[in-house]
Design a protein around this motif. Structure first.
Motif, short mmCIF file in Angstrom:
data_model
loop_
_atom_site.label_atom_id
_atom_site.label_comp_id
_atom_site.label_asym_id
_atom_site.label_seq_id
_atom_site.Cartn_x
_atom_site.Cartn_y
_atom_site.Cartn_z
N ASP A 78 6.21 -4.92 -9.44
CA ASP A 78 6.54 -4.58 -8.04
C ASP A 78 8.04 -4.68 -7.79
N ASP A 79 8.65 -5.74 -8.32
CA ASP A 79 10.11 -5.91 -8.17
C ASP A 79 10.85 -4.74 -8.83
N PHE A 80 10.41 -4.37 -10.02
CA PHE A 80 11.03 -3.25 -10.73
C PHE A 80 10.91 -1.97 -9.92
N ASN A 81 9.72 -1.70 -9.39
CA ASN A 81 9.51 -0.49 -8.61
C ASN A 81 10.39 -0.46 -7.36
N ARG A 82 10.52 -1.60 -6.70
CA ARG A 82 11.40 -1.68 -5.52
C ARG A 82 12.85 -1.42 -5.92
N LYS A 83 13.26 -2.00 -7.03
CA LYS A 83 14.62 -1.82 -7.52
C LYS A 83 14.89 -0.36 -7.87
N LEU A 84 13.93 0.27 -8.53
CA LEU A 84 14.05 1.68 -8.90
C LEU A 84 14.12 2.56 -7.65
N LEU A 85 13.29 2.27 -6.68
CA LEU A 85 13.29 3.04 -5.43
C LEU A 85 14.62 2.86 -4.69
N LYS A 86 15.14 1.64 -4.70
CA LYS A 86 16.44 1.39 -4.06
C LYS A 86 17.55 2.18 -4.74
N GLN A 87 17.53 2.20 -6.07
CA GLN A 87 18.54 2.97 -6.80
C GLN A 87 18.43 4.45 -6.46
N TYR A 88 17.22 4.94 -6.37
CA TYR A 88 17.00 6.34 -6.03
C TYR A 88 17.54 6.64 -4.63
N ARG A 89 17.23 5.75 -3.69
CA ARG A 89 17.73 5.94 -2.31
C ARG A 89 19.26 5.89 -2.26
N ASP A 90 19.82 4.92 -2.97
CA ASP A 90 21.28 4.80 -2.99
C ASP A 90 21.92 6.05 -3.59
N LYS A 91 21.32 6.55 -4.66
CA LYS A 91 21.86 7.76 -5.30
C LYS A 91 21.71 8.97 -4.37
N ALA A 92 20.57 9.07 -3.72
CA ALA A 92 20.32 10.19 -2.81
C ALA A 92 21.27 10.13 -1.61
N GLY A 93 21.60 8.93 -1.18
CA GLY A 93 22.51 8.77 -0.05
C GLY A 93 23.93 9.18 -0.36
N ASN B 296 0.83 -1.21 0.00
CA ASN B 296 0.00 0.00 0.00
C ASN B 296 0.86 1.25 0.00
N ILE B 297 2.00 1.19 0.64
CA ILE B 297 2.88 2.35 0.75
C ILE B 297 3.72 2.54 -0.52
N LEU B 298 4.12 1.44 -1.13
CA LEU B 298 5.03 1.51 -2.28
C LEU B 298 4.50 2.37 -3.43
N PRO B 299 3.24 2.21 -3.86
CA PRO B 299 2.79 3.08 -4.96
C PRO B 299 2.81 4.56 -4.59
N ILE B 300 2.50 4.86 -3.34
CA ILE B 300 2.53 6.25 -2.90
C ILE B 300 3.96 6.78 -2.95
N LEU B 301 4.90 5.99 -2.44
CA LEU B 301 6.31 6.40 -2.47
C LEU B 301 6.79 6.59 -3.91
N LEU B 302 6.43 5.63 -4.75
CA LEU B 302 6.85 5.74 -6.15
C LEU B 302 6.25 6.97 -6.82
N PHE B 303 5.00 7.27 -6.49
CA PHE B 303 4.38 8.47 -7.04
C PHE B 303 5.15 9.70 -6.59
N LEU B 304 5.47 9.76 -5.31
CA LEU B 304 6.18 10.92 -4.79
C LEU B 304 7.59 11.02 -5.37
N VAL B 305 8.25 9.86 -5.50
CA VAL B 305 9.60 9.85 -6.07
C VAL B 305 9.54 10.28 -7.53
N SER B 306 8.59 9.70 -8.27
CA SER B 306 8.50 10.07 -9.68
C SER B 306 8.06 11.52 -9.83
#
Length: 152
Positions: free
Chosen positions: A135-150, A5-15
Motif C-alpha cells: 500500500d505504501d509503495f502504491n501511494r508513493k508511485l501514485l504521488k510520483q505520477y501526480r508530481d510528474k503530471a503536475g 477502496n479507491i486506491l486500487p481503482i486509481l492505481l489500475f487506471l494510472v497503470s
C-alpha cells in the motif's frame, strides 16, 4: 468510500494509462517492478531463507494478477467507452458483466491461494507488513505520477 477502496481503482487506471503507450510498455513495467522489489526488500527485512521462498511466490502472483487485471480488464474497458456503452444491448451488457464478475472471482481465488502460500513461509506479522508495504509503495508511485503530471 475509503481510500483503501479507491486506491486500487486509481492505481489500475494510472497503470492502464501507463501501458496504453505500446512502445514503452515492457520497459515501464520492468522499471516499476524493479523499484517495487527494491522497496519491498528494504521494508520486509526477509531472511535469506524467507527471501528464497518468498520471491518466486510473490512474482508468480504478481504476474498472474497483472495478466488478469490488464489483459482481461483492458478488453472489458474497451467495450465500455461512451459510444459503445450507449449502443450495447441488455444481453451484451449481461455477458460483459458476467465476464467481469468471473475475472473478479479469479482474482479473489488467486489472492486466497497466494495468502495460503505466504502463510507457509512468513509469519502473520510479516504478511501484514507486506500488505502495508505494498500500500505504501502504491501511494508513493501514485504521488510520483501526480508530481510528474503536475510538472508537464
Amino acid at each position: 468510500m475509503k481510500i483503501k477502496n479507491i486506491l486500487p481503482i486509481l492505481l489500475f487506471l494510472v497503470s492502464f494509462s501507463f501501458f496504453a503507450q505500446s512502445s514503452k510498455i515492457d520497459e515501464k513495467r520492468e522499471k516499476i517492478k524493479a523499484y517495487k522489489v527494491s522497496f519491498l526488500t528494504t521494508e520486509l527485512e526477509l531472511t535469506p531463507t524467507e527471501a528464497e521462498k518468498f520471491w518466486p511466490i510473490y512474482n508468480a502472483f504478481d504476474d498472474k494478477q497483472f495478466e488478469l487485471r490488464h489483459q482481461k480488464m483492458k478488453t472489458y474497458l474497451s467495450q465500455l467507452d461512451d459510444d459503445k456503452m450507449n449502443s450495447i444491448s441488455e444481453k451484451e451488457a449481461a455477458v460483459l458483466l458476467a465476464q467481469m464478475e468471473s475475472t473478479d472471482k479469479e482474482l479473489y481465488l488467486l489472492r486466497e491461494k497466494y495468502n495460503s502460500n505466504l502463510k507457509k513461509i512468513l509469519s502473520a506479522k510479516k504478511i501484514l507488513k507486506l500488505k502495508k508495504s505494498e500500500d505504501d509503495f502504491n501511494r508513493k508511485l501514485l504521488k510520483q505520477y501526480r508530481d510528474k503530471a503536475g510538472k508537464d
